[in-house]
Design an enzyme around this catalytic site. Structure first.
Site, PDB file in Angstrom:
ATOM      1  N   GLU A  75       1.633  -4.639  -9.077  1.00 39.40           N
ATOM      2  CA  GLU A  75       0.267  -5.033  -8.749  1.00 39.40           C
ATOM      3  C   GLU A  75       0.030  -6.466  -9.239  1.00 39.40           C
ATOM      4  O   GLU A  75       0.413  -6.822 -10.351  1.00 39.40           O
ATOM      5  CB  GLU A  75      -0.756  -4.098  -9.421  1.00 39.40           C
ATOM      6  CG  GLU A  75      -0.561  -2.636  -9.085  1.00 39.40           C
ATOM      7  CD  GLU A  75      -1.726  -2.017  -8.288  1.00 39.40           C
ATOM      8  OE1 GLU A  75      -2.856  -2.524  -8.393  1.00 39.40           O
ATOM      9  OE2 GLU A  75      -1.476  -1.032  -7.575  1.00 39.40           O
ATOM     10  N   PHE A  76      -0.598  -7.255  -8.385  1.00 41.56           N
ATOM     11  CA  PHE A  76      -1.019  -8.619  -8.732  1.00 41.56           C
ATOM     12  C   PHE A  76      -2.517  -8.510  -8.967  1.00 41.56           C
ATOM     13  O   PHE A  76      -3.281  -8.229  -8.044  1.00 41.56           O
ATOM     14  CB  PHE A  76      -0.712  -9.542  -7.546  1.00 41.56           C
ATOM     15  CG  PHE A  76      -1.029 -11.003  -7.739  1.00 41.56           C
ATOM     16  CD1 PHE A  76      -2.306 -11.438  -8.061  1.00 41.56           C
ATOM     17  CD2 PHE A  76      -0.033 -11.957  -7.563  1.00 41.56           C
ATOM     18  CE1 PHE A  76      -2.589 -12.781  -8.211  1.00 41.56           C
ATOM     19  CE2 PHE A  76      -0.311 -13.318  -7.707  1.00 41.56           C
ATOM     20  CZ  PHE A  76      -1.588 -13.721  -8.023  1.00 41.56           C
ATOM     21  N   GLU A  77      -2.946  -8.723 -10.214  1.00 38.47           N
ATOM     22  CA  GLU A  77      -4.346  -8.489 -10.571  1.00 38.47           C
ATOM     23  C   GLU A  77      -5.251  -9.616 -10.092  1.00 38.47           C
ATOM     24  O   GLU A  77      -5.088 -10.765 -10.482  1.00 38.47           O
ATOM     25  CB  GLU A  77      -4.496  -8.364 -12.091  1.00 38.47           C
ATOM     26  CG  GLU A  77      -4.028  -7.020 -12.618  1.00 38.47           C
ATOM     27  CD  GLU A  77      -4.812  -5.878 -11.996  1.00 38.47           C
ATOM     28  OE1 GLU A  77      -4.204  -4.847 -11.735  1.00 38.47           O
ATOM     29  OE2 GLU A  77      -6.038  -6.044 -11.743  1.00 38.47           O
ATOM     30  N   GLU A 116       0.806  -1.236   0.000  1.00 36.39           N
ATOM     31  CA  GLU A 116       0.000   0.000   0.000  1.00 36.39           C
ATOM     32  C   GLU A 116       0.833   1.277   0.000  1.00 36.39           C
ATOM     33  O   GLU A 116       0.718   2.111   0.892  1.00 36.39           O
ATOM     34  CB  GLU A 116      -0.966  -0.007   1.198  1.00 36.39           C
ATOM     35  CG  GLU A 116      -1.898  -1.201   1.192  1.00 36.39           C
ATOM     36  CD  GLU A 116      -2.803  -1.265   2.420  1.00 36.39           C
ATOM     37  OE1 GLU A 116      -2.888  -0.276   3.153  1.00 36.39           O
ATOM     38  OE2 GLU A 116      -3.427  -2.321   2.623  1.00 36.39           O
ATOM     39  N   ASP A 160      -0.130  -1.578  -4.862  1.00 31.35           N
ATOM     40  CA  ASP A 160      -0.194  -2.820  -4.087  1.00 31.35           C
ATOM     41  C   ASP A 160       1.072  -3.125  -3.272  1.00 31.35           C
ATOM     42  O   ASP A 160       1.022  -3.217  -2.058  1.00 31.35           O
ATOM     43  CB  ASP A 160      -0.402  -4.001  -5.049  1.00 31.35           C
ATOM     44  CG  ASP A 160      -1.830  -4.510  -5.035  1.00 31.35           C
ATOM     45  OD1 ASP A 160      -2.701  -3.859  -4.437  1.00 31.35           O
ATOM     46  OD2 ASP A 160      -2.065  -5.571  -5.634  1.00 31.35           O
TER      47      ASP A 160
END
Lengths: 230, 230
Positions: free
Chosen positions: A128-130, A77, A94
């Site tokens: 970011e891991f979608e 974050e 993320d």
């Protein structure tokens, strides 16, 4: 888990060849996304393929992030200044890490040293891991592009399951192939897309829980707490 | 309806000043988005403001598109070659028009004429009226950016309600201010964002129906049928 597909912009390729910190970031991400195994007593990742959308995807993301946080000291974050301070809207990235070279520099030239420390010595990587749908993936891509454009990060990475695997994950989770037509919008920036896949498909392994079911309630390493010195 | 906010890239500004066809496209879009009135016997658009999310947004879009189609000869659902033929995935652009100059050229120089007809004489404009959520708006923006990058369109336009109006429209419909932090990703391309607003807010006007309720079942002008000569 294994990596089946990738897209690496020319700018990212150049950095991977010339910059040890960027190379280290990429290696840490690859190791972390390849680390999940299933079932937990196996040494590969086998996905239950009894029916469409039968497995969750969030626990896979959490396994990857856990390694990034616990083994490699990434943080969760990370807000972008452009969104949080300037535009006052939009969520954080993320996962994020600042890579700092351990190499000692000649400190005789103080001005040169300062410059080295501030610009040359730090590499900031956002990832970011979608686990959302395709339009959510567009937003992630644009958030990372904004971070690159404003020079708040030096490399952006997006992880997605490939289509074959996504078929057995949560309904509407996006996949590598679905966003692929838009990868070219990142040309000119150091951007990497990674498409991961299970090593095996079988009907007799347990299902991956959906949502946060069955997950340990571990405390994540938030950037906010690091920034505030907690 | 009225226009309260806009964002016009430098490239779009230059075209608006130098290119009559692009200027015409912009005027047609502005006239069409300003045309809706409510209630239908009024001469302005007054929105019911009795509670959050109490009105629909799709009928407003349809009023705008109806004028674009019926008065100005725009077409619906124009696929991009890059998505339909090359990548074989991804939907069409909402509304589209090819503007062709009526000005006659000296045809003595055939090569020059050909070049003029193919490149100088046609302006292709793609537009989307956002009725989805914020991540859907990112996808629309990226689709239009891809069309610009591949030179399949010469100008892109996105219409959105401003935040004040969106509060009384369908839940989670995106608004101008929400996408605004990302407008700068379109710099370098001719792109226009328009934020529209009602002229008045009052509790005693009828609600705008949600979804397709109460809408006439008119047949839309699809690009496919034009392209196939129907």
């Amino acid at each position: 888990m294994k990596i089946d597909k990738d897209f690496i912009t020319d700018e990212a390729k150049e950095l991977l060849e010339s910059d040890n910190l960027i190379k280290q970031a990429y290696e840490e991400v690859k190791t972390s996304i390849c680390s999940p195994i299933w079932p937990t007593n196996s040494n590969i990742f086998t996905i239950n393929n009894t029916e469409k959308n039968c497995n969750g995807v969030v626990p896979i993301k959490e396994l990857c992030y856990t390694m990034l946080e616990d083994t490699y000291n990434w943080y969760r974050e990370k807000p972008l200044d452009v969104l949080k301070l300037e535009k006052k809207k939009g969520g954080p990235i993320d996962v994020y890490k600042e890579f700092i070279s351990e190499q000692e520099e000649d400190q005789d030239d103080l001005e040169g040293y300062k410059e080295f420390t501030q610009d040359g010595n730090i590499r900031r990587v956002g990832m970011e891991f979608e686990t959302g749908n395709i339009s959510s993936a567009h937003r992630s891509m644009n958030k990372l592009l904004l971070g690159l454009k404003r020079e708040e990060i030096d490399l952006a990475i997006i992880l997605m399951p490939i289509k074959q695997l996504a078929y057995y994950l949560t309904d509407r989770v996006t996949n590598f192939e679905e966003l692929e037509p838009y990868f070219e919008l990142t040309e000119g920036q150091p951007f990497i897309f990674i498409g991961f896949n299970a090593e095996a498909y079988a009907p007799n392994v347990p299902l991956i829980p959906k949502g946060k079911d069955g997950m340990s309630n571990r405390s994540i390493k938030k950037w906010k707490e690091k920034a505030e010195g907690k």
